[in-house]
Design a protein around this motif. Structure first.
Motif, mmCIF file in Angstrom:
data_model
loop_
_atom_site.group_PDB
_atom_site.id
_atom_site.type_symbol
_atom_site.label_atom_id
_atom_site.label_comp_id
_atom_site.label_asym_id
_atom_site.label_seq_id
_atom_site.Cartn_x
_atom_site.Cartn_y
_atom_site.Cartn_z
ATOM 1 N N VAL A 70 0.855 -1.185 0.000
ATOM 2 C CA VAL A 70 0.000 0.000 0.000
ATOM 3 C C VAL A 70 0.893 1.238 0.000
ATOM 4 C CG1 VAL A 70 -1.809 1.260 1.214
ATOM 5 C CG2 VAL A 70 -1.781 -1.241 1.269
ATOM 6 N N LYS A 71 0.662 2.130 -0.936
ATOM 7 C CA LYS A 71 1.445 3.364 -1.022
ATOM 8 C C LYS A 71 0.504 4.545 -0.851
ATOM 9 C CE LYS A 71 5.000 1.275 -3.926
ATOM 10 N NZ LYS A 71 5.762 1.329 -5.200
ATOM 11 N N ALA A 72 0.207 4.835 0.403
ATOM 12 C CA ALA A 72 -0.767 5.873 0.734
ATOM 13 C C ALA A 72 -0.161 6.864 1.712
ATOM 14 C CB ALA A 72 -2.023 5.247 1.345
ATOM 15 N N SER A 73 -0.664 8.084 1.685
ATOM 16 C CA SER A 73 -0.321 9.035 2.735
ATOM 17 C C SER A 73 -0.909 8.524 4.047
ATOM 18 C CB SER A 73 -0.883 10.420 2.408
ATOM 19 O OG SER A 73 -0.278 10.952 1.252
ATOM 20 N N PHE A 74 -0.167 8.710 5.123
ATOM 21 C CA PHE A 74 -0.583 8.162 6.421
ATOM 22 C C PHE A 74 -0.163 9.166 7.481
ATOM 23 C CE2 PHE A 74 -0.012 4.282 9.462
ATOM 24 C CZ PHE A 74 -1.117 4.703 10.177
ATOM 25 N N MET A 75 -1.140 9.672 8.245
ATOM 26 C CA MET A 75 -0.822 10.749 9.177
ATOM 27 C C MET A 75 -1.827 10.798 10.321
ATOM 28 S SD MET A 75 -0.937 14.884 8.440
ATOM 29 C CE MET A 75 0.102 14.739 6.990
ATOM 30 N N PHE A 76 -1.317 11.041 11.537
ATOM 31 C CA PHE A 76 -2.139 11.447 12.669
ATOM 32 C C PHE A 76 -2.113 12.975 12.707
ATOM 33 C CE2 PHE A 76 -1.301 7.115 13.654
ATOM 34 C CZ PHE A 76 -2.335 6.685 14.474
ATOM 35 N N PHE A 77 -3.252 13.602 13.018
ATOM 36 C CA PHE A 77 -3.281 15.060 12.916
ATOM 37 C C PHE A 77 -4.214 15.668 13.956
ATOM 38 C CE2 PHE A 77 -7.033 13.829 10.562
ATOM 39 C CZ PHE A 77 -7.936 14.870 10.749
ATOM 40 N N ASN A 78 -3.936 16.924 14.276
ATOM 41 C CA ASN A 78 -4.886 17.771 14.995
ATOM 42 C C ASN A 78 -5.071 19.106 14.289
ATOM 43 O OD1 ASN A 78 -2.475 19.035 15.589
ATOM 44 N ND2 ASN A 78 -2.486 18.491 17.762
ATOM 45 N N ASP A 79 -4.380 19.279 13.162
ATOM 46 C CA ASP A 79 -4.516 20.478 12.336
ATOM 47 C C ASP A 79 -4.953 20.052 10.935
ATOM 48 O OD1 ASP A 79 -4.423 22.860 11.024
ATOM 49 O OD2 ASP A 79 -2.272 23.203 11.269
ATOM 50 N N PRO A 80 -6.227 20.224 10.587
ATOM 51 C CA PRO A 80 -6.705 19.778 9.272
ATOM 52 C C PRO A 80 -6.026 20.458 8.092
ATOM 53 C CG PRO A 80 -8.546 20.183 10.766
ATOM 54 C CD PRO A 80 -7.323 20.724 11.430
ATOM 55 N N ILE A 81 -5.439 21.638 8.303
ATOM 56 C CA ILE A 81 -4.784 22.334 7.197
ATOM 57 C C ILE A 81 -3.612 21.513 6.667
ATOM 58 C CG2 ILE A 81 -3.590 24.435 6.511
ATOM 59 C CD1 ILE A 81 -6.567 24.778 7.036
#
Length: 569
Positions: free
Chosen positions: A545-556
């Protein structure tokens, strides 16, 4: 069929004078302290206990007219000339009073108090759904008054908390109607249409797939027993481009799933839309819709009974799209708090399977099992999932809320080092075979007699063993013969510092002396996320799988990352 007619076509209850029959009907309809089942049995006894099921259903629909609710769904092109459309919805009735609903409303009102009774949560959880008794609602889910705001402008009196509560729990107090004949219709602007009859299931729901040779522009459902008609919202979705599958609770609206039960209850059933909003999430979604023509799907474990208020909230703040919710069963609190990754995953897999040429971005939160559900979906559709974004909810990442951001950064560092950077290197690997003019030549390279110079190793210098003085040797000998050693100085308990994701989020005890403070300083939530992310990264890599993967608290940050990902396709 006219509800006033019996099965043989004759007027129902024709042997009873009209005025008397009408008085009995009005008495049953407007009596507030009688149950529907008791009223029906009384009427059956009055008319000789010979009422057929059709007559009983007709009487029920006269006293409590049914209502139809259609959930937004999608239509897709299956082949050059075939379109497939899914229609989903519910048929139910309101206005029927029961003891259970009176208790339910009474318990829910206690949550509005600043100091609710200590056992109110247990009482609400123990109040199970009973299909053998009729349900009641003092207001319906189709109320024309918005329950999203606690105050209304333009001279309209503000809604009280109790009024908002009554509106939002109405869906849990309705009676679902099984085995009702329904006529579903698809149509377009050229007078083409297709009809198909279906029957509601045991919970009053219906779900039907319709195939047409024309692209549908609209749909409607009709109750054949009463003539009630309800329009259905359908979205035509192309089998190309990009779609975004989003969770709802704590992803695009504040619910507080990881908080206490009273806070969750107030967030869902009392608080206004302003308290639901999550900063910059609408900006992210609307930008993708407007600039990249992204299609939106909403898949959530939120109960379908609160669909009307969720639909209103999404319509005011986010792009519209098909919505898939879970059907409530059991007690009220459990329907909100208990999530099922498998139920959510099933809807995601169906969407991916229906649109095999479409790329998808998955957006969820850390309050539920969204990570595992999304990684599983990506593993089964590795060529379609291009992004996984997990919003970090408050108090969900660490045992101490002030460490939530630190844990999030540590997780993202691990994802970047062991996943994102590695898949980027794989994409940047050059071809091992160079197809140039020299590579096809049959001429062997010329031999050379020159020998490569051999580098000489520097000579090793032997280290001399240190010579101890007589006094020092005597002191060492005496210390060995004494047999006792001085005690170690007491170790002061100190805060264990956060370490790299390569090992653990917090330090593991290295000696027996550390275990005295182990339970106090070990961050169980952070360590759990550590292991969950490691498993997720491993599974994504195993399935290519070649996907962007991120935990976030800033949707920008997600907005920028998702746009870059879409542009790279």
């Amino acid at each position: 069929m006219d509800p006033s007619l019996a099965a043989d076509g004759s007027s129902w209850g024709a042997n009873v004078p009209y005025g008397r029959r009408q008085r009995i009907y009005n008495m049953v309809k407007h009596t507030k302290d009688s149950y529907f089942n008791a009223a029906k049995n009384s009427l059956k006894n009055y008319y000789g206990n010979d009422m057929s099921p059709a007559e009983a259903r007709a009487l029920e629909f006269q006293m409590f007219p049914p209502k139809l609710l259609c959930y937004p769904s999608y239509s897709r092109k299956l082949s050059d000339s075939i379109y497939v459309t899914e229609l989903r919805g519910l048929i139910y009735s309101t206005g029927q009073r029961s003891k259970r609903n009176s208790i339910l409303l009474s318990i829910c009102k206690q949550f509005l108090r600043n100091d609710p009774p200590p056992n109110v949560e247990q009482r609400l959880e123990s109040l199970q759904n009973d299909s053998n008794i009729s349900l009641d609602s003092s207001s319906t889910t189709s109320s024309s008054t918005s329950s999203g705001q606690l105050s209304m402008g333009d001279g309209v009196a503000p809604l009280t908390q109790e009024q908002v509560l009554r509106q939002r729990i109405a869906g849990f107090m309705n009676k679902h109607l099984p085995n009702v004949n329904l006529l579903t219709t698809l149509y377009n602007g050229s007078n083409d249409k297709m009809d198909q009859i279906t029957v509601s299931d045991n919970s009053g729901g219906f779900n039907i797939l319709l195939s047409t040779e024309f692209k549908p522009a609209g749909a409607k459902v009709k109750c054949l027993e009463t003539g009630l008609v309800q329009d259905c919202q359908i979205f035509y979705v192309e089998n190309s481009g990009v779609g975004l599958i989003s969770d709802i609770d704590d992803t695009i609206k504040h619910t507080g799933i990881v908080g206490d039960k009273r806070s969750i209850f107030l967030n869902v059933f009392v608080n206004g839309f302003e308290q639901w909003k999550i900063q910059d999430m609408p900006l992210w979604y609307t930008t993708l819709k407007d600039s990249k023509a992204v299609d939106f799907f909403y898949v959530s474990n939120a109960p379908a009974q609160i669909y009307p208020i969720l639909s209103e909230y999404i319509g005011e703040n986010y792009p519209l799209g098909p919505m898939f919710l879970k059907q409530y069963s059991g007690n009220l609190l459990s329907s909100i708090m208990k999530s099922s990754a498998q139920r959510k995953l099933a809807s995601i897999l169906k969407i991916c399977n229906d649109f095999p040429n479409k790329k998808f971005i998955l957006v969820g939160d850390s309050g539920e099992q969204d990570l595992e559900a999304y990684v599983s979906a990506a593993s089964q559709f590795p060529k379609q999932i291009i992004g996984i974004y997990i919003r970090c909810c408050k108090n969900s990442m660490s045992d101490e809320s002030e460490n939530d951001v630190r844990v999030m950064k540590a997780l993202n560092d691990h994802i970047k080092k062991f996943y994102l950077d590695q898949i980027k290197e794989e994409d940047d690997i050059p071809d091992l075979i160079q197809f140039d003019s020299d590579s096809d030549s049959d001429v062997a390279p010329a031999k050379t007699d020159k020998k490569q110079p051999v580098k000489k190793k520097p000579p090793q210098v032997l280290k001399k063993k240190p010579v101890l003085s007589d006094a020092l040797q005597r002191e060492i000998s005496e210390s060995k013969s004494s047999g006792t050693q001085p005690p170690l100085p007491p170790r002061k308990p100190t805060r264990l510092k956060m370490r790299s994701m390569d090992n653990a989020v917090y330090s593991i005890p290295s000696s027996q002396n550390d275990y005295g403070t182990y339970s106090e300083f070990f961050d169980k939530k952070a360590e759990s996320w550590n292991e969950r992310v490691k498993v997720a990264v491993k599974k994504l890599k195993e399935n290519d799988v070649k996907a962007s993967f991120m935990f976030f608290n800033d949707p920008i940050l997600c907005l920028e990352d998702s746009i870059n990902k879409i542009d790279s396709l």
